[in-house]
Design a protein around this motif. Structure first.
Motif, short mmCIF file in Angstrom:
data_model
loop_
_atom_site.label_atom_id
_atom_site.label_comp_id
_atom_site.label_asym_id
_atom_site.label_seq_id
_atom_site.Cartn_x
_atom_site.Cartn_y
_atom_site.Cartn_z
N ALA A 98 0.83 -1.21 0.00
CA ALA A 98 0.00 0.00 0.00
C ALA A 98 0.85 1.25 0.00
CB ALA A 98 -0.93 -0.01 1.21
N ARG A 99 1.96 1.21 0.73
CA ARG A 99 2.84 2.38 0.81
C ARG A 99 3.46 2.69 -0.56
NH1 ARG A 99 2.45 5.77 4.56
NH2 ARG A 99 2.84 4.31 6.26
N LYS A 100 3.71 1.65 -1.34
CA LYS A 100 4.26 1.87 -2.67
C LYS A 100 3.24 2.56 -3.59
CE LYS A 100 7.49 -2.05 -2.67
NZ LYS A 100 7.81 -3.37 -3.31
N LEU A 101 1.97 2.17 -3.44
CA LEU A 101 0.93 2.75 -4.29
C LEU A 101 0.63 4.20 -3.92
CD1 LEU A 101 -1.58 -0.25 -4.49
CD2 LEU A 101 -0.09 0.59 -6.31
N CYS A 102 0.71 4.50 -2.64
CA CYS A 102 0.40 5.86 -2.19
C CYS A 102 1.29 6.20 -0.99
CB CYS A 102 -1.07 5.99 -1.82
SG CYS A 102 -1.55 7.65 -1.32
N PRO A 103 2.46 6.76 -1.23
CA PRO A 103 3.39 7.07 -0.13
C PRO A 103 2.80 8.02 0.90
CG PRO A 103 4.48 7.22 -2.26
CD PRO A 103 3.03 7.08 -2.54
N ASP A 104 1.82 8.85 0.53
CA ASP A 104 1.26 9.82 1.45
C ASP A 104 0.10 9.27 2.27
OD1 ASP A 104 3.03 11.75 0.57
OD2 ASP A 104 1.68 12.44 -1.03
N ALA A 105 -0.32 8.06 2.00
CA ALA A 105 -1.45 7.48 2.73
C ALA A 105 -1.07 7.25 4.19
CB ALA A 105 -1.88 6.18 2.10
N ILE A 106 -2.01 7.46 5.08
CA ILE A 106 -1.82 7.16 6.49
C ILE A 106 -2.19 5.71 6.74
CG2 ILE A 106 -2.64 7.66 8.83
CD1 ILE A 106 -3.04 10.53 8.00
N LEU A 107 -1.27 4.95 7.28
CA LEU A 107 -1.53 3.57 7.66
C LEU A 107 -1.58 3.51 9.18
CD1 LEU A 107 0.77 1.63 5.14
CD2 LEU A 107 -1.59 2.43 4.85
N GLN A 108 -2.77 3.58 9.72
CA GLN A 108 -2.96 3.65 11.16
C GLN A 108 -3.16 2.24 11.74
OE1 GLN A 108 -2.94 6.22 13.60
NE2 GLN A 108 -2.94 4.34 14.82
N HIS A 109 -2.24 1.84 12.62
CA HIS A 109 -2.38 0.53 13.24
C HIS A 109 -3.49 0.57 14.28
CE1 HIS A 109 -1.38 -3.30 15.17
NE2 HIS A 109 -0.64 -3.56 14.10
N VAL A 110 -4.21 -0.54 14.40
CA VAL A 110 -5.27 -0.62 15.40
C VAL A 110 -4.68 -0.52 16.80
CG1 VAL A 110 -6.77 -2.05 13.96
CG2 VAL A 110 -5.12 -3.14 15.47
N ALA A 111 -5.52 -0.17 17.75
CA ALA A 111 -5.09 -0.13 19.15
C ALA A 111 -4.73 -1.54 19.61
CB ALA A 111 -6.20 0.44 20.02
N THR A 112 -3.83 -1.64 20.55
CA THR A 112 -3.40 -2.94 21.05
C THR A 112 -3.24 -2.91 22.56
OG1 THR A 112 -1.06 -2.38 20.70
CG2 THR A 112 -2.18 -3.59 18.93
N TRP A 113 -3.35 -4.09 23.14
CA TRP A 113 -2.94 -4.32 24.52
C TRP A 113 -1.48 -4.76 24.47
CZ3 TRP A 113 -6.30 -4.10 28.82
CH2 TRP A 113 -7.65 -3.95 28.52
N LYS A 114 -0.63 -4.08 25.21
CA LYS A 114 0.77 -4.46 25.28
C LYS A 114 1.00 -5.33 26.50
CE LYS A 114 5.41 -2.43 25.35
NZ LYS A 114 6.17 -1.14 25.39
N GLU A 115 1.77 -6.39 26.34
CA GLU A 115 2.03 -7.31 27.44
C GLU A 115 2.53 -6.54 28.66
OE1 GLU A 115 4.60 -11.40 28.36
OE2 GLU A 115 4.87 -10.29 26.49
N GLY A 116 1.83 -6.72 29.79
CA GLY A 116 2.20 -6.04 31.01
C GLY A 116 1.39 -4.79 31.29
N ASP A 117 0.72 -4.23 30.25
CA ASP A 117 -0.09 -3.03 30.45
C ASP A 117 -1.48 -3.41 30.96
OD1 ASP A 117 2.00 -1.54 29.60
OD2 ASP A 117 1.12 -0.93 27.68
N VAL A 118 -2.18 -2.41 31.52
CA VAL A 118 -3.52 -2.66 32.05
C VAL A 118 -4.60 -1.97 31.21
CG1 VAL A 118 -2.69 -2.97 34.41
CG2 VAL A 118 -3.30 -0.68 33.62
N LYS A 119 -4.21 -1.35 30.09
CA LYS A 119 -5.17 -0.65 29.26
C LYS A 119 -4.68 -0.67 27.82
CE LYS A 119 -8.49 2.20 28.01
NZ LYS A 119 -9.88 1.71 27.84
N TRP A 120 -5.61 -0.81 26.88
CA TRP A 120 -5.23 -0.74 25.47
C TRP A 120 -4.84 0.68 25.11
CZ3 TRP A 120 -8.02 2.78 22.80
CH2 TRP A 120 -9.31 3.09 23.24
N ALA A 121 -4.03 0.80 24.06
CA ALA A 121 -3.59 2.12 23.60
C ALA A 121 -3.14 2.00 22.16
CB ALA A 121 -2.44 2.64 24.48
N TYR A 122 -2.91 3.15 21.53
CA TYR A 122 -2.36 3.17 20.18
C TYR A 122 -0.84 3.24 20.29
CZ TYR A 122 -6.92 3.82 17.99
OH TYR A 122 -8.21 3.63 17.54
#
Length: 648
Positions: A98-122
């Motif tokens: 996708a980045r090759k087709l449109c270098p200016d596109a925003i690729l936003q990763h979904v929120a995740t729970w990180k191992e050890g954290d108590v709340k999801w975040a971006y």
């Protein structure tokens, strides 16, 4: 409904020849008020958010609507907005492509729970840390609830019937509301004759104003010169209501959605996907065959997958128009009586499924596949804390703190190599559910599994709660007498029963017509819902139906009913991954791992059925499935709306 009048007010002289009558009766008009599924005046709408996950991120980030954006999960794309699609970006691509087709596109990763954290975040580094992060869909769930509340706020509380069909789609049965508006505009209809079989007078108008609707052309045998009948007027009123609902969502929450308005659920759902984005399609009764004739029948829900393939091979056609030429006797002969009759009706636009307003969930699950595997109890415990936090946040939204609803059991599934182990236990009734209690119970279940030995490395871990029921209120139950102090107080608060003697027994729960989104429902492999089909929308439009991430780590709730599209995407590239269990090959590691996780889900389902202490209701055989004429147990009927689970 908007204040503008889409048709003329009733008058004694309007509408031409007063001796002409409608083809609809006063009895059928009365059935409209009851939302009868057999009423020919029935009005059903389907509203579908446009590229929902992408829109959520656009709104959250405050981006201009013409900015290309895709939602990323690890290295895959799970939603693509319309500006990005103009560059050729689709959900079939990786983030790198996708980045090759449109270098200016925003690729936003979904929120995740990180191992050890108590709340999801971006997390900016989530895509590179799949082993220590877990996907969270909570941001999208929260927005979905806001949108549903906004839609309901546009409808009369005493007349609305709304079915949440997925995280980004709803069905509206507008029949009762339309009936109310008809009587308001045409008061003479509110005084029916003694004989309800008498035909209605024709509507006092010769022209209807459809405004900006995408109006499907009439059937070949029909003409726009014909005067409209009451079904046309009813559909028009429905389109006005849907237009106002969509406008409210747009104005209040900044989301666009598309709509379909028709006589039943099947047609309205096809209609909402017909013209996207931000449009609505009206399918009048006189336009049904014209509308369906353009479809391949494999695009219609439940006519894809194995059944669709069987029909194509048997009758050598994949179009609705081609299948219409097949007599019902031949359909029954080749497909069986039940399936043949169902296919015959479906391709003619006949569907009597009910809009089910019950949206309560039946189970919640949080899971993670580990790549690489985990090897210690400490690692497993850290993930259990994340699962508990994930599930508890949803329990709070479900009303567990107010004792509105609570689950009865907690279940842990543990995968080691090709073996799946599971344990479950009841959640104590005498205590208010909190994270501490859930984690303690999960830890006990984990300890039971570990005591058996031979459990490491662990490839997949999942925690679920199930058996939801309405909170009991009233006199203190027997369990409360065995508790002391704060626990007894909590029991008294939770077990209060009304004094008026009214029954507070929960009504028998039913799944929605399309199947409730339980853990089994999510992982069941039904016709037309294989992995490739989940990626393609109606009419081949990528990403439009569901916009649902298909990674095994997604958090599932029972209300998220995903109607998988019925078209199959054929991979043309050379495959390099092979599944020994079912002799299937895959072109990428992601799809291969997802397929492996399906096997894991099947094991979970089989284990759940084995460990269950209560008999499960047997689903009614679906299309193409013959009934077992054996024991009475085998002949037991399922609850209304259940679909047969199939892992074939």
């Amino acid at each position: 409904m908007s204040s503008s009048q889409p048709f003329e007010q009733s008058s004694p002289t309007a509408g031409g020849d007063a001796t002409k009558r409608s083809k609809f009766t006063y009895r059928q008009l009365a059935h409209l008020a009851l939302s009868s599924v057999t009423c020919p005046l029935r009005v059903i709408a389907h509203i579908d958010l446009d590229a929902f996950y992408a829109q959520c991120e656009m709104v959250r980030l405050g981006l201009p609507e013409d900015k290309p954006l895709a939602v990323q999960q690890w290295q895959s794309l799970i939603a693509v907005n319309y500006p990005a699609r103009t560059f050729g970006i689709s959900r079939m691509l990786t983030a790198k492509e996708a980045r090759k087709l449109c270098p200016d596109a925003i690729l936003q990763h979904v929120a995740t729970w990180k191992e050890g954290d108590v709340k999801w975040a971006y997390h900016k580094d989530a895509s590179a840390n799949m082993a220590t992060h877990k996907v969270s869909l909570d941001p999208y769930r929260l927005e979905s609830r806001k949108i549903l509340a906004c839609m309901k706020g546009c409808l009369p509380p005493d007349l609305q019937r709304v079915e949440k069909a997925g995280i980004d789609e709803v069905f509206l049965d507008l029949s009762a509301q339309v009936h109310s508006i008809l009587l308001e505009h045409y008061p003479e209809l509110s005084s029916p004759p003694k004989d309800l079989s008498e035909f209605l007078p024709l509507p006092p108008t010769t022209v209807l104003d459809w405004k900006a609707d995408a109006l499907v052309d009439l059937d070949v045998s029909e003409t726009e010169d014909d005067d409209p009948d009451w079904d046309d007027v009813a559909i028009l009123l429905g389109s006005e209501i849907v237009r106002d609902v969509r406008a409210a969502v747009r104005e209040q929450l900044k989301y666009t959605c598309s709509g379909g308005i028709a006589h039943n659920k099947m047609l309205s759902k096809l209609g909402s996907a017909h013209r996207k984005p931000n449009q609505q399609t009206v399918i009048r009764n006189r336009a049904i065959q014209q509308f369906l004739s353009d479809f391949k029948f494999t695009k219609i829900r439940n006519l894809g997958g194995k059944l669709g393939t069987q029909i194509v091979d048997t009758f050598e056609t994949d179009t609705v128009s081609g299948l219409l030429e097949v007599p019902i006797e031949r359909l029954k002969q080749k497909l069986g009586d039940e399936t043949g009759s169902w296919v015959y009706q479906t391709i003619r636009g006949i569907d009597q499924s009910e809009v089910n307003s019950r949206t309560q969930i039946k189970s919640m699950l949080s899971a993670k596949s580990f790549r690489p595997s985990i090897n210690t109890r400490e690692q497993a415990s850290r993930w259990l804390r994340i699962f508990v936090g994930d599930i508890y946040s949803r329990l709070v939204e479900e009303g567990v703190l107010e004792n509105k609803r609570r689950p009865k059991t907690i279940n842990l599934h543990f995968r080691h190599g090709g073996q799946t182990k599971s344990r479950q236990m009841p959640i104590p009734l005498g205590k208010t559910i909190d994270e501490t209690i859930l984690f303690d119970l999960a830890s006990k279940l984990l300890g039971q599994i570990i005591l058996e030995g031979n459990v490491w490395p662990c490839a997949n871990l999942s925690l679920s709660v199930a058996g939801f029921e309405d909170g009991i209120t009233g006199n203190m139950g027997i369990g409360g007498f065995l508790l002391k102090g704060d626990e007894a107080k909590a029991a008294r608060e939770n077990d209060y029963r009304p004094e008026n003697g009214a029954s507070d027994r929960p009504e028998k729960r039913q799944q929605t017509e399309h199947g409730a989104r339980s853990i089994q429902g999510f992982f069941s492999k039904q016709p037309g819902t294989d992995e490739s089909e989940k990626l393609e929308g109606s009419h081949g439009e990528i990403g439009e139906i569901g916009d649902w991430p298909f990674d095994e780590e997604d958090n599932i709730t029972a209300t998220h009913q995903i109607h998988a599209p019925q078209s199959g995407f054929k991979n043309a590239s050379i495959t390099s991954y092979f599944c020994k269990q079912c002799n299937e090959t895959f072109e990428s590691d992601n799809s291969f791992q997802s397929h492996n996780d399906w096997h894991f889900a099947k094991d979970l389902h089989d284990e759940d059925r084995r460990l269950s202490h209560t008999p499960q209701p047997r689903p009614k055989p679906g299309p193409g499935k013959k009934k077992n004429k054996g024991s009475k147990k085998d002949a037991a009927k399922s609850e209304k709306g259940q679909s047969k689970l199939s892992f074939g």
